[in-house]
Structures are given as structure tokens and as C-alpha cells.
Enzyme design. Structure first.
Site, PDB file in Angstrom:
ATOM      1  N   ASP A 128       0.862 106.230  46.327  1.00 53.90           N
ATOM      2  CA  ASP A 128       2.132 106.146  45.595  1.00 53.90           C
ATOM      3  C   ASP A 128       2.266 107.195  44.487  1.00 53.90           C
ATOM      4  O   ASP A 128       3.319 107.327  43.888  1.00 53.90           O
ATOM      5  CB  ASP A 128       2.311 104.752  44.994  1.00 53.90           C
ATOM      6  CG  ASP A 128       1.383 104.513  43.819  1.00 53.90           C
ATOM      7  OD1 ASP A 128       0.349 105.210  43.719  1.00 53.90           O
ATOM      8  OD2 ASP A 128       1.698 103.639  43.000  1.00 53.90           O
ATOM      9  N   TYR A 178      -3.741 113.763  38.766  1.00 60.24           N
ATOM     10  CA  TYR A 178      -5.172 113.430  38.832  1.00 60.24           C
ATOM     11  C   TYR A 178      -6.063 114.667  38.715  1.00 60.24           C
ATOM     12  O   TYR A 178      -7.270 114.538  38.494  1.00 60.24           O
ATOM     13  CB  TYR A 178      -5.506 112.673  40.120  1.00 60.24           C
ATOM     14  CG  TYR A 178      -5.143 111.199  40.056  1.00 60.24           C
ATOM     15  CD1 TYR A 178      -6.041 110.268  39.567  1.00 60.24           C
ATOM     16  CD2 TYR A 178      -3.900 110.748  40.480  1.00 60.24           C
ATOM     17  CE1 TYR A 178      -5.728 108.916  39.504  1.00 60.24           C
ATOM     18  CE2 TYR A 178      -3.572 109.401  40.421  1.00 60.24           C
ATOM     19  CZ  TYR A 178      -4.491 108.495  39.931  1.00 60.24           C
ATOM     20  OH  TYR A 178      -4.168 107.162  39.867  1.00 60.24           O
TER      21      TYR A 178
HETATM   22  P1  NAD Z   1      -6.613  93.479  42.425  1.00 62.77           P
HETATM   23  O1  NAD Z   1      -8.058  93.345  42.124  1.00 62.77           O
HETATM   24  O2  NAD Z   1      -5.619  92.799  41.569  1.00 62.77           O
HETATM   25  O3  NAD Z   1      -6.360  92.982  43.925  1.00 62.77           O
HETATM   26  C1  NAD Z   1      -7.143  93.320  44.988  1.00 62.77           C
HETATM   27  C2  NAD Z   1      -7.393  92.081  45.838  1.00 62.77           C
HETATM   28  O4  NAD Z   1      -8.189  92.492  46.953  1.00 62.77           O
HETATM   29  C3  NAD Z   1      -8.180  90.974  45.123  1.00 62.77           C
HETATM   30  O5  NAD Z   1      -7.454  89.781  45.147  1.00 62.77           O
HETATM   31  C4  NAD Z   1      -9.463  90.881  45.914  1.00 62.77           C
HETATM   32  O6  NAD Z   1      -9.965  89.574  46.010  1.00 62.77           O
HETATM   33  C5  NAD Z   1      -9.030  91.410  47.263  1.00 62.77           C
HETATM   34  N1  NAD Z   1     -10.128  91.858  48.113  1.00 62.77           N
HETATM   35  C6  NAD Z   1     -11.227  92.535  47.757  1.00 62.77           C
HETATM   36  N2  NAD Z   1     -11.993  92.771  48.821  1.00 62.77           N
HETATM   37  C7  NAD Z   1     -11.370  92.229  49.894  1.00 62.77           C
HETATM   38  C8  NAD Z   1     -11.670  92.132  51.268  1.00 62.77           C
HETATM   39  N3  NAD Z   1     -12.789  92.670  51.769  1.00 62.77           N
HETATM   40  N4  NAD Z   1     -10.798  91.495  52.072  1.00 62.77           N
HETATM   41  C9  NAD Z   1      -9.672  90.954  51.568  1.00 62.77           C
HETATM   42  N5  NAD Z   1      -9.332  91.008  50.280  1.00 62.77           N
HETATM   43  C10 NAD Z   1     -10.172  91.634  49.443  1.00 62.77           C
HETATM   44  O7  NAD Z   1      -6.321  95.047  42.491  1.00 62.77           O
HETATM   45  P2  NAD Z   1      -4.975  95.878  42.244  1.00 62.77           P
HETATM   46  O8  NAD Z   1      -5.089  96.596  40.964  1.00 62.77           O
HETATM   47  O9  NAD Z   1      -3.782  95.042  42.461  1.00 62.77           O
HETATM   48  O10 NAD Z   1      -5.088  96.990  43.362  1.00 62.77           O
HETATM   49  C11 NAD Z   1      -5.146  96.719  44.732  1.00 62.77           C
HETATM   50  C12 NAD Z   1      -5.427  97.981  45.496  1.00 62.77           C
HETATM   51  O11 NAD Z   1      -4.309  98.815  45.535  1.00 62.77           O
HETATM   52  C13 NAD Z   1      -6.550  98.833  44.896  1.00 62.77           C
HETATM   53  O12 NAD Z   1      -7.308  99.401  45.935  1.00 62.77           O
HETATM   54  C14 NAD Z   1      -5.809  99.892  44.145  1.00 62.77           C
HETATM   55  O13 NAD Z   1      -6.599 101.012  43.921  1.00 62.77           O
HETATM   56  C15 NAD Z   1      -4.707 100.118  45.119  1.00 62.77           C
HETATM   57  N6  NAD Z   1      -3.558 100.859  44.632  1.00 62.77           N
HETATM   58  C16 NAD Z   1      -3.139 101.839  45.418  1.00 62.77           C
HETATM   59  C17 NAD Z   1      -2.050 102.554  45.086  1.00 62.77           C
HETATM   60  C18 NAD Z   1      -1.633 103.645  46.025  1.00 62.77           C
HETATM   61  O14 NAD Z   1      -0.506 103.977  46.124  1.00 62.77           O
HETATM   62  N7  NAD Z   1      -2.550 104.241  46.793  1.00 62.77           N
HETATM   63  C19 NAD Z   1      -1.364 102.264  43.927  1.00 62.77           C
HETATM   64  C20 NAD Z   1      -1.807 101.239  43.114  1.00 62.77           C
HETATM   65  C21 NAD Z   1      -2.910 100.521  43.494  1.00 62.77           C
HETATM   66  C1  LMR Z   2      -3.814 100.859  38.862  1.00 64.03           C
HETATM   67  O1  LMR Z   2      -4.626  99.952  38.692  1.00 64.03           O
HETATM   68  O2  LMR Z   2      -2.646 100.789  38.489  1.00 64.03           O
HETATM   69  C2  LMR Z   2      -4.331 102.063  39.503  1.00 64.03           C
HETATM   70  O3  LMR Z   2      -4.414 101.943  40.841  1.00 64.03           O
HETATM   71  C3  LMR Z   2      -3.869 103.297  38.916  1.00 64.03           C
HETATM   72  C4  LMR Z   2      -3.999 103.186  37.431  1.00 64.03           C
HETATM   73  O4  LMR Z   2      -3.003 102.778  36.848  1.00 64.03           O
HETATM   74  O5  LMR Z   2      -5.044 103.462  36.881  1.00 64.03           O
END
Ligand code: NAD
Ligand code: LMR
Length: 441
Positions: A170, A264
Site C-alpha cells: 500500500d 522507505y
Molecule cells: P496485527 O498483529 O494487528 O494482525 C496480524 C494478525 O495475524 C494477528 O491477529 C495474528 O494473530 C495473525 N497471525 C499471525 N500469524 C498467523 C498465521 N500463521 N495464520 C493466521 N493468522 C496469523 O498486525 P497489523 O499491524 O494489523 O498488520 C497485519 C499485516 O499487514 C502485517 O504483515 C503488516 O506488515 C501488513 N501490512 C501491510 C501493508 C501493505 O500494504 N503491504 C500495510 C499495512 C500493514
Molecule cells: C504499520 O504497522 O502500520 C506498518 O505496516 C507500517 C508502519 O506504519 O510502520
């Protein structure tokens, strides 16, 4: 119009409510019949699940909603899996950030040693959910935005080369929104050219549909202000540390004024600045736990307490609508142009074919078709080559269980000053990641 069945993997994610709200907001463009949440932490997910059950009953009673920790229930009869898991959750993110900082090295979620540690945890979790998807719904597509996306994408390429997984980020979407504000346009009016790796790339062109080039105008603004804009553009990247990151793009541009940088890159080009402006006791993980996580989970608990989602505090993550655009591109063969993380295969003419790169693609029912970005200059190419080799070594270390290979990956990272520091950081990361990483020898 066909109605789709969706599973959100990582149902307990702080992003789940915003994405569900966003999908409801787009329901005319992308109708949904079934929505399931799946997580391996049932307790965490249930807090959001209970709240979303109430919200969906009120706002979209036709959608069959459920949440589960059972893979078969979650992955049976689904068309799309939207994946945002965080293996090790915030507790481990905090370690990823603080362990390197204690050695005087940048501690960041996806870049440098923090990203490598997170990658070593994510690969297993990602492969597990890909296997569930393929077992229970072989025609399903996974839209994956779990981080660290570069390492996850490389692991998918090597370990599950035929899986229907689309890796997307994103950050370029968010920065394009900022650019569109700078030139007073809508993001949808703009078409970009871009090359790089995930969290490691440059815009080479930003044009409107009539072909007018805005890069010089945006560059002039960024040279003064970075990507800081006057109006809020998204909720995710608004905290104080992000404001500083948007501002720092000004210095990134000074190093390489030809193209517009991904934010980044600051961790690679200004690591000493970053360390000096970080705290070993309060890192980004703490900011997120005290901010987004608290806000989202408090809102969920309130909904359950009151029994209604009216004025719930759950907000639409409108900036995440690219996820619906991507699902629609697959479902309806829209040929939408989007930045995706794909195998290079000549898209960047003078870069390795087997590198996972981030480039514009045309996305249709068969997946992404990368658009040729031509040859890239020596400076960017050398930086990318170093970084993509780090990412490849991490995946190799995961597969072979080789300490030596992971040490080399850390040593090669531009963020780490020496093999000695790399070893010290690695040894601490191994202790912290016990049970999450494969045993290394
Ligand atoms: P979070 O910790 O709030 O949520 C992640 C969830 O994944 C947790 O509830 C956890 O229990 C679950 N989880 C962990 N391992 C798992 C597995 N093996 N199977 C099923 N569920 C599992 O984290 P968050 O901050 O909401 O972020 C979620 C993800 O999204 C992260 O990887 C973050 O880096 C990613 N993210 C990506 C983008 C992007 O655009 N690429 C943007 C923002 C966040
Ligand atoms: C998040 O937790 O929001 C990340 O995936 C990116 C950040 O804000 O550090």
C-alpha cells in the site's frame, strides 16, 4: 453480478475492520455473499469478530459472516483470500526494532535486520495459509499484503511457484495519493512508471490520462517539503514518526534528483540519521500499540458492550480500496494498471530475470502482466542488486537452515556496518525468535 466469497487471513489484524468497512463501501462494485475471518489467535480475532458480526447484521445482513480458527472452515468455498498476517504479532515487531537499535543499527519493521527477522517468521506462516487455500479452494486467489512483502514474495516464487498469490503493497498507493494532492488531481487520474523492489523503488513518471508529465512539478514540491501535504490523506501513515518519514523524502530526492523516491529508502540512504532519531525504549511498534491497536480494539469492545455498531469508531480504510480494485481486476478482467511485486523477467531490462521487482502491471483474470520499464541507471541498479541479494539469501537461509547464509544476508544489508555487528545482531535475534524461526546450524 456474481457475488464473491472472501476469507481474511489475519482476521485479528488492526486493519481488518477498516478493510471490511471499505469492502462494504464498495459492495456495488464488488458484491460479497460470504465473509470469513481466519486467524490462529482465536482470542484476539474474536474481539474484532464479535464486533463485526454486530456491524454486518446492521449494515449488510445478506452477507454470511463468520470467524474461525479452523483452516478447513475458513478456506473452503472461497474465491479470494485477503492475507494480512503478522507472525509473532507486535511483541515480536518490538524485538525486531529494538534488538538492532541496541547494536546501533536501524530497527525497522521491513528494512534491514528487523525486516530479515520478520521475514524469517513470516515465510512459514505464509506457506501454511497458501497450502490451506490450495487444499480447500484450489481456484482461489490470494491477495497478499503481509509484510515483509519483498521477502514473502521471493519465498512464494521459490517455494510455491505455481500458487495464485498476488503480492502488493500500500505504500506506493499512499504516496501517489500525496502526489495527487500536490498537483491537485485525483489518484485515479494518474498513471505512473516505477521500478524497484518492494519498499525500495522510484517513480520515473507521473502523468495524467492526456499524457501531461507532472514529475518536474512534484519534484519541485518534494525538494522543499518532502511528501508532507496539508490535508490528511490516510489514517495509517499520519503518526508523528510517519510525518518525519514523509518529510525525509526531501533528502532522498537530493541524493538522486532524477526520480521520486519511495520513503522507505531513508533506512538505506540515511541509516545513521535514523538511529540518532530513534529510541531504544519506544519504537514504532510501541507507537502502533498505543495508537492504532488500542483505538481499533477499544472501538470493537464498545460495539459489543453497546450491542450496536452505530457511531462505532470503526472507520473506512478508503486508502485500501486498491485491494478491491485488485480483486475486481481478477474477477472481471478489468485490466487495471497497478504496481505489483512480480518476477522481473525482463520488465527492468538490465536487471536479473529472477528478481522479485515492483513495477506497474496490467492485471486481468490471468494475473499481472508486467509493463516494460526499460534500462535503469547504475546507482539504483547497484543498490537494488545488493538488496535483492539480501532477500534471496534470507529465503535460502530459511530453506536450508543455514546460519552462515543468514549471517551473509545481514552482512550484505546496506544498513549493517560490518560482519561483526551483523553476527552480534543475528545472535540476539536467534534467541528472541526461538520457536518462530527454523533451527539454524
Ligand atoms: P496485527 O498483529 O494487528 O494482525 C496480524 C494478525 O495475524 C494477528 O491477529 C495474528 O494473530 C495473525 N497471525 C499471525 N500469524 C498467523 C498465521 N500463521 N495464520 C493466521 N493468522 C496469523 O498486525 P497489523 O499491524 O494489523 O498488520 C497485519 C499485516 O499487514 C502485517 O504483515 C503488516 O506488515 C501488513 N501490512 C501491510 C501493508 C501493505 O500494504 N503491504 C500495510 C499495512 C500493514
Ligand atoms: C504499520 O504497522 O502500520 C506498518 O505496516 C507500517 C508502519 O506504519 O510502520
Amino acid at each position: 453480478m456474481k457475488k464473491f466469497s472472501i476469507v481474511i487471513a489475519g482476521g485479528g489484524s488492526t486493519f481488518t475492520p477498516g478493510i471490511v468497512m471499505m469492502m462494504l463501501d464498495n459492495i456495488d462494485r464488488f458484491p460479497i455473499r460470504t465473509l470469513k475471518l481466519y486467524d490462529n489467535d482465536g482470542e484476539r480475532q474474536a474481539i474484532l469478530g464479535e464486533a463485526l458480526e454486530i456491524l454486518l447484521k446492521e449494515q449488510a445482513p445478506d452477507i454470511d459472516f463468520s470467524y474461525t480458527t479452523d483452516p478447513e472452515t475458513a478456506f473452503t468455498d472461497v474465491d479470494f483470500c485477503m492475507a494480512h498476517i503478522r507472525v509473532g504479532k507486535y511483541a515480536m515487531r518490538e524485538q525486531d526494532e529494538k534488538i538492532p537499535l541496541n547494536h546501533g543499527v536501524v530497527g525497522q519493521e521491513t528494512c534491514g535486520p528487523g525486516g530479515i527477522a520478520y521475514g524469517m517468521r513470516s515465510i512459514g506462516g505464509m506457506m501454511e495459509i497458501i497450502d490451506y487455500m490450495e487444499k480447500y479452494s484450489p481456484d482461489c486467489w490470494m491477495l497478499n499484503y503481509s509484510n515483509p512483502a519483498a521477502i514473502v514474495a521471493e519465498a512464494c516464487r521459490v517455494m510455491r511457484p505455481n500458487a495464485k498469490v498476488l503480492n502488493i503493497c500500500d505504500m506506493p498507493v499512499g504516496t501517489l495519493r500525496r502526489m495527487s494532492q500536490i498537483i491537485d488531481k485525483e489518484p485515479k487520474d494518474l498513471e505512473v512508471r516505477y521500478f524497484g523492489l518492494n519498499h525500495f523503488g522510484w517513480w520515473t513518471s507521473v502523468k495524467d490520462k492526456e499524457g501531461h508529465e507532472y514529475l518536474p512539478q512534484i519534484r519541485e514540491y518534494v525538494a522543499e517539503n518532502g511528501y508532507l501535504t496539508k490535508v490528511e490523506v490516510d489514517t495509517q501513515h499520519m503518526d508523528q514518526s510517519w510525518q518525519e518519514t514523509h518529510k525525509k523524502a526531501k533528502d532522498l530526492l537530493a541524493v538522486n534528483p532524477r526520480y521520486l523516491p519511495n520513503t522507505y529508502l531513508k533506512y538505506y540512504l540515511f541509516p545513521d540519521y535514523e538511529v540518532n532519531h530513534s529510541s531504544c525504549t519506544y519504537s514504532r511498534a510501541n507507537e502502533v500499540m498505543d495508537g492504532r491497536e488500542k483505538t481499533v480494539f477499544t472501538a470493537a469492545k464498545k460495539i459489543v458492550e453497546k450491542g450496536t455498531a452505530e457511531n462505532s469508531g470503526f472507520t473506512i480504510d478508503s486508502h485500501a480500496s486498491f485491494i478491491v480494485d485488485l480483486a475486481r481486476a481478477i474477477a472481471f478482467n478489468t485490466h487495471e494498471r497497478m504496481l505489483m511485486i512480480v518476477e522481473n523477467n525482463g520488465a527492468i531490462a538490465n536487471f536479473d530475470d529472477d528478481a522479485m521487482v515492483e513495477v506497474p502491471c496490467i492485471v486481468g483474470s490471468d494475473g499481472p502482466e508486467p509493463l516494460a520499464q526499460g534500462k535503469i541507471p547504475a546507482f539504483e541498479k547497484a543498490l537494488m542488486h545488493q538488496q535483492v541479494t539480501v532477500e534471496k539469501l534470507v529465503v535460502e537461509a530459511y530453506i536450508t537452515g543455514s546460519y552462515q547464509t543468514l549471517w551473509q544476508a545481514l552482512t550484505l544489508s546496506k544498513i549493517i556496518p560490518s560482519a561483526e555487528v551483523a553476527k552480534n545482531v543475528l545472535d540476539d535475534l536467534i534467541v528472541a525468535n526461538k520457536g518462530f524461526w527454523p533451527e539454524l546450524s
